[in-house]
Design a protein around this motif. Structure first.
Motif, PDB file in Angstrom:
ATOM      1  N   GLU A   1     -11.701   3.740   1.747  1.00  0.00           N
ATOM      2  CA  GLU A   1     -10.300   3.740   1.287  1.00  0.00           C
ATOM      3  C   GLU A   1      -9.579   2.448   1.666  1.00  0.00           C
ATOM      4  O   GLU A   1      -8.637   2.035   1.007  1.00  0.00           O
ATOM      5  N   GLY A   2     -10.018   1.854   2.785  1.00  0.00           N
ATOM      6  CA  GLY A   2      -9.341   0.624   3.199  1.00  0.00           C
ATOM      7  C   GLY A   2     -10.280  -0.400   3.807  1.00  0.00           C
ATOM      8  O   GLY A   2      -9.857  -1.476   4.190  1.00  0.00           O
ATOM      9  N   HIS A   3     -11.551  -0.043   3.908  1.00  0.00           N
ATOM     10  CA  HIS A   3     -12.535  -0.885   4.606  1.00  0.00           C
ATOM     11  C   HIS A   3     -12.166  -1.121   6.065  1.00  0.00           C
ATOM     12  O   HIS A   3     -12.332  -2.204   6.618  1.00  0.00           O
ATOM     13  N   PHE A   4     -11.599  -0.101   6.665  1.00  0.00           N
ATOM     14  CA  PHE A   4     -11.419  -0.017   8.110  1.00  0.00           C
ATOM     15  C   PHE A   4     -11.338   1.466   8.420  1.00  0.00           C
ATOM     16  O   PHE A   4     -11.460   2.304   7.508  1.00  0.00           O
ATOM     17  N   ASN A   5     -11.139   1.817   9.683  1.00  0.00           N
ATOM     18  CA  ASN A   5     -11.193   3.232  10.041  1.00  0.00           C
ATOM     19  C   ASN A   5      -9.905   3.968   9.652  1.00  0.00           C
ATOM     20  O   ASN A   5      -9.002   4.177  10.465  1.00  0.00           O
ATOM     21  N   VAL A   6      -9.844   4.361   8.399  1.00  0.00           N
ATOM     22  CA  VAL A   6      -8.647   4.998   7.842  1.00  0.00           C
ATOM     23  C   VAL A   6      -8.389   6.343   8.537  1.00  0.00           C
ATOM     24  O   VAL A   6      -7.240   6.701   8.800  1.00  0.00           O
ATOM     25  N   PHE A   7      -9.459   7.055   8.861  1.00  0.00           N
ATOM     26  CA  PHE A   7      -9.314   8.339   9.544  1.00  0.00           C
ATOM     27  C   PHE A   7      -8.522   8.148  10.854  1.00  0.00           C
ATOM     28  O   PHE A   7      -7.560   8.865  11.112  1.00  0.00           O
ATOM     29  N   LEU A   8      -8.917   7.165  11.640  1.00  0.00           N
ATOM     30  CA  LEU A   8      -8.207   6.930  12.906  1.00  0.00           C
ATOM     31  C   LEU A   8      -6.793   6.419  12.679  1.00  0.00           C
ATOM     32  O   LEU A   8      -5.858   6.830  13.358  1.00  0.00           O
ATOM     33  N   SER A   9      -6.646   5.532  11.722  1.00  0.00           N
ATOM     34  CA  SER A   9      -5.320   4.992  11.433  1.00  0.00           C
ATOM     35  C   SER A   9      -4.337   6.129  11.167  1.00  0.00           C
ATOM     36  O   SER A   9      -3.189   6.099  11.609  1.00  0.00           O
ATOM     37  N   ASP A  10      -4.813   7.146  10.454  1.00  0.00           N
ATOM     38  CA  ASP A  10      -3.948   8.278  10.130  1.00  0.00           C
ATOM     39  C   ASP A  10      -3.578   9.110  11.356  1.00  0.00           C
ATOM     40  O   ASP A  10      -2.589   9.838  11.339  1.00  0.00           O
ATOM     41  N   GLN A  11      -4.382   9.032  12.429  1.00  0.00           N
ATOM     42  CA  GLN A  11      -4.087   9.783  13.656  1.00  0.00           C
ATOM     43  C   GLN A  11      -3.066   9.055  14.544  1.00  0.00           C
ATOM     44  O   GLN A  11      -2.406   9.657  15.373  1.00  0.00           O
ATOM     45  N   ILE A  12      -3.033   7.761  14.412  1.00  0.00           N
ATOM     46  CA  ILE A  12      -2.217   6.932  15.322  1.00  0.00           C
ATOM     47  C   ILE A  12      -0.747   7.003  14.911  1.00  0.00           C
ATOM     48  O   ILE A  12      -0.435   6.901  13.716  1.00  0.00           O
ATOM     49  N   PRO A  13       0.161   7.191  15.872  1.00  0.00           N
ATOM     50  CA  PRO A  13       1.588   7.252  15.515  1.00  0.00           C
ATOM     51  C   PRO A  13       2.025   6.000  14.748  1.00  0.00           C
ATOM     52  O   PRO A  13       1.557   4.896  15.044  1.00  0.00           O
ATOM     53  N   LEU A  14       2.927   6.184  13.794  1.00  0.00           N
ATOM     54  CA  LEU A  14       3.379   5.055  12.981  1.00  0.00           C
ATOM     55  C   LEU A  14       4.204   4.060  13.794  1.00  0.00           C
ATOM     56  O   LEU A  14       4.385   2.923  13.385  1.00  0.00           O
ATOM     57  N   ASP A  15       4.694   4.526  14.946  1.00  0.00           N
ATOM     58  CA  ASP A  15       5.525   3.637  15.767  1.00  0.00           C
ATOM     59  C   ASP A  15       4.881   3.403  17.135  1.00  0.00           C
ATOM     60  O   ASP A  15       5.559   3.233  18.128  1.00  0.00           O
ATOM     61  N   ARG A  16       3.541   3.417  17.181  1.00  0.00           N
ATOM     62  CA  ARG A  16       2.894   3.315  18.489  1.00  0.00           C
ATOM     63  C   ARG A  16       3.322   2.039  19.223  1.00  0.00           C
ATOM     64  O   ARG A  16       3.676   1.028  18.597  1.00  0.00           O
ATOM     65  N   ALA A  17       3.257   2.113  20.546  1.00  0.00           N
ATOM     66  CA  ALA A  17       3.517   0.926  21.350  1.00  0.00           C
ATOM     67  C   ALA A  17       2.248   0.089  21.416  1.00  0.00           C
ATOM     68  O   ALA A  17       1.140   0.618  21.286  1.00  0.00           O
ATOM     69  N   ILE A  18       2.413  -1.212  21.565  1.00  0.00           N
ATOM     70  CA  ILE A  18       1.262  -2.098  21.761  1.00  0.00           C
ATOM     71  C   ILE A  18       1.584  -3.039  22.919  1.00  0.00           C
ATOM     72  O   ILE A  18       2.759  -3.268  23.216  1.00  0.00           O
ATOM     73  N   PRO A  19       0.574  -3.555  23.595  1.00  0.00           N
ATOM     74  CA  PRO A  19       0.860  -4.404  24.754  1.00  0.00           C
ATOM     75  C   PRO A  19       1.620  -5.669  24.364  1.00  0.00           C
ATOM     76  O   PRO A  19       1.353  -6.254  23.320  1.00  0.00           O
ATOM     77  N   ASP A  20       2.555  -6.028  25.204  1.00  0.00           N
ATOM     78  CA  ASP A  20       3.369  -7.231  24.988  1.00  0.00           C
ATOM     79  C   ASP A  20       2.616  -8.429  25.567  1.00  0.00           C
ATOM     80  O   ASP A  20       2.516  -8.584  26.770  1.00  0.00           O
ATOM     81  N   THR A  21       2.053  -9.241  24.699  1.00  0.00           N
ATOM     82  CA  THR A  21       1.153 -10.310  25.145  1.00  0.00           C
ATOM     83  C   THR A  21       1.765 -11.705  25.057  1.00  0.00           C
ATOM     84  O   THR A  21       1.137 -12.681  25.416  1.00  0.00           O
ATOM     85  N   ARG A  22       2.967 -11.792  24.536  1.00  0.00           N
ATOM     86  CA  ARG A  22       3.513 -13.125  24.225  1.00  0.00           C
ATOM     87  C   ARG A  22       4.042 -13.833  25.458  1.00  0.00           C
ATOM     88  O   ARG A  22       4.540 -13.192  26.395  1.00  0.00           O
ATOM     89  N   PRO A  23       3.990 -15.170  25.473  1.00  0.00           N
ATOM     90  CA  PRO A  23       4.774 -15.914  26.458  1.00  0.00           C
ATOM     91  C   PRO A  23       6.249 -15.824  26.057  1.00  0.00           C
ATOM     92  O   PRO A  23       6.555 -15.777  24.869  1.00  0.00           O
ATOM     93  N   LYS A  24       7.134 -15.775  27.047  1.00  0.00           N
ATOM     94  CA  LYS A  24       8.557 -15.598  26.733  1.00  0.00           C
ATOM     95  C   LYS A  24       9.218 -16.957  26.480  1.00  0.00           C
ATOM     96  O   LYS A  24       8.794 -17.971  26.983  1.00  0.00           O
ATOM     97  N   THR A  25      10.263 -16.918  25.704  1.00  0.00           N
ATOM     98  CA  THR A  25      10.996 -18.149  25.432  1.00  0.00           C
ATOM     99  C   THR A  25      12.468 -17.829  25.185  1.00  0.00           C
ATOM    100  O   THR A  25      12.870 -16.676  25.281  1.00  0.00           O
ATOM    101  N   VAL A  26      13.255 -18.865  24.899  1.00  0.00           N
ATOM    102  CA  VAL A  26      14.664 -18.660  24.557  1.00  0.00           C
ATOM    103  C   VAL A  26      14.913 -19.138  23.128  1.00  0.00           C
ATOM    104  O   VAL A  26      14.175 -19.979  22.619  1.00  0.00           O
ATOM    105  N   VAL A  27      15.931 -18.573  22.507  1.00  0.00           N
ATOM    106  CA  VAL A  27      16.266 -18.936  21.126  1.00  0.00           C
ATOM    107  C   VAL A  27      17.786 -19.005  20.981  1.00  0.00           C
ATOM    108  O   VAL A  27      18.510 -18.501  21.845  1.00  0.00           O
ATOM    109  N   HIS A  28      18.245 -19.587  19.914  1.00  0.00           N
ATOM    110  CA  HIS A  28      19.680 -19.709  19.686  1.00  0.00           C
ATOM    111  C   HIS A  28      20.311 -18.386  19.258  1.00  0.00           C
ATOM    112  O   HIS A  28      19.642 -17.519  18.704  1.00  0.00           O
ATOM    113  N   ASN A  29      21.598 -18.293  19.510  1.00  0.00           N
ATOM    114  CA  ASN A  29      22.307 -17.050  19.187  1.00  0.00           C
ATOM    115  C   ASN A  29      22.573 -16.891  17.691  1.00  0.00           C
ATOM    116  O   ASN A  29      22.764 -15.785  17.221  1.00  0.00           O
ATOM    117  N   ASP A  30      22.622 -18.012  16.975  1.00  0.00           N
ATOM    118  CA  ASP A  30      23.037 -17.903  15.565  1.00  0.00           C
ATOM    119  C   ASP A  30      21.888 -18.237  14.613  1.00  0.00           C
ATOM    120  O   ASP A  30      21.991 -19.100  13.764  1.00  0.00           O
TER     121      ASP A  30
END
Ligand code: MN
Length: 385
Positions: free
Chosen positions: A101-130
């Motif tokens: 159906e998708g050429h990946f594990n569609v069965f598992l994808s359907d079990q996983i919450p649509l809003d699951r959390a994932i690990p935060d891996t990014r380096p942090k930075t600052v950005v402008h307000n506007d």
């Protein structure tokens, strides 16, 4: 008499200057001592980043780590936090039969919450307000329900609302019934999402052009329809376009395993990516959060200033389905004063599939080769050999 008076007067001035200097020196030494012995500030790197841009521009803030969900997350849910998901032994056959159906594990994808959390891996930075706002454009054909929705929710949950103008779903003439009325009904609950339906199969390139044509945001952000945007993914992209509208920026693409749907949230370096050598990193003092200039983009995920996109002539509408368009836009960017950057502070997970789940109207190989030949013919002149 006059001379003595003069000396007396200038003596006072000299004394004043001397005392002021001593006080100044003491202050300076105290400050120096403090900066050497004091606790290192948690965001010293961020502060030094912020300084040069503070002058003359708006203020900056640390990237928001937004992750809004409507209900508390179930820590035991399948695939929560990007954990390996396992197919129970009695479901192996079902999982296998649904792979295509998708050429990946569609069965598992359907079990996983649509809003699951994932690990935060990014380096942090600052950005402008506007920062400018963006329209996020997903083009899809016959995408799996749960991956499409997880893509959309990850954008809604993890983007600052004032920067997300809208999400445009361009349905490139899907054949699956659930992508019709069922999708319309679902998206009615999400006022930022609108769906455009193409009457004929156009392919990714022309589908993107359709989405871009109606986008209201100042910046266009193209995403694949089987991704998960991580916290803080959007602002670092918009920041670069804000600083220079001719910067075209890509997030770091992290791998979501097609078999166990685990988030392998590290930088993938297969594909056409090259690692920077240790030597070069040292020589150029490359920081983990520094944008990396890149000759060509992978093509699936990027942000571009909308007016610059059209200045470049957008995509060549003569390209079919998929393939070669990343080269085409990359060449145009470099030839028209722009730059492509990969932004390590922006992370988006992507399911790399072994095969496309949809059909190329003609032959896959032939379509891609034709596109590539067309791009080479137009842009590479004598280098095309
Ligand atoms: Mn993809």
């Amino acid at each position: 008499m006059k001379i003595r008076k003069y000396f007396r007067g200038s003596g006072r001035v000299l004394a004043f200057v001397f005392i002021a200097s001593v006080i100044w020196l003491l202050f300076d030494m105290a400050a120096l001592r403090l900066s050497m012995t004091g606790e290192p500030k948690p965001n010293q790197a961020l502060d030094s980043l912020a300084k040069p841009v503070l002058a003359g521009r708006s203020r900056v803030h640390k990237v928001y780590a937004l992750d809004v969900t409507s209900a508390p997350r179930d820590p035991k849910a399948v695939g929560q936090n990007g954990k390996v998901a396992l197919v129970p032994s009695d479901k192996q056959a079902e999982s296998k039969s649904r792979w295509a159906e998708g050429h990946f594990n569609v069965f598992l994808s359907d079990q996983i919450p649509l809003d699951r959390a994932i690990p935060d891996t990014r380096p942090k930075t600052v950005v402008h307000n506007d920062l400018p706002s963006t329209s996020v454009i997903f083009c899809f054909v016959d995408e799996v329900w749960s991956t499409l929705l997880r893509s959309v929710h990850s954008v809604l949950n993890r983007s600052p609302p004032h920067l997300l103008e809208e999400i445009i779903l361009v349905d490139d003439c899907s054949t699956k019934a659930y992508l019709g009325k069922q999708l319309d009904e679902y998206m009615k609950k999400l006022p930022k999402v609108r769906i455009i339906r193409l009457k004929e199969r156009q392919g990714l390139i022309r589908a993107r052009l359709e989405g871009a044509a109606v986008a209201k945001g100042k910046v266009l952000t193209f995403l694949d329809s089987h991704v998960e945007c991580n916290v803080g993914w959007l602002e670092p992209l918009l920041e670069r376009v804000y600083l220079d509208r001719k910067k075209v920026v890509c997030p770091v693409i992290e791998v979501i395993s097609s078999t166990d749907m685990r988030g392998v949230f590290t930088w993938p370096l297969g594909f056409a990516w090259n690692t920077l050598s240790e030597e070069q990193i040292k020589k150029d003092k490359v920081n983990v959060s520094d944008p990396l200039r890149c000759p060509v983009m992978a093509g699936g995920l990027f942000s571009i200033d909308k007016s610059y996109f059209y200045e470049l002539g957008a995509y060549d509408p003569g390209l079919d389905v998929w393939g070669g368009e990343n080269m085409e836009i990359s060449f145009k960017i470099w030839m028209c004063g722009g730059e492509i950057e990969i932004i390590p502070c922006s992370r988006v997970g992507h399911i790399f599939r072994g095969e496309n789940p949809y059909k190329f109207p003609k032959n896959r190989q032939k379509t891609i080769q034709r596109n590539q030949a067309r791009v080479a013919e137009v842009w590479l002149d004598e280098y095309k050999e």
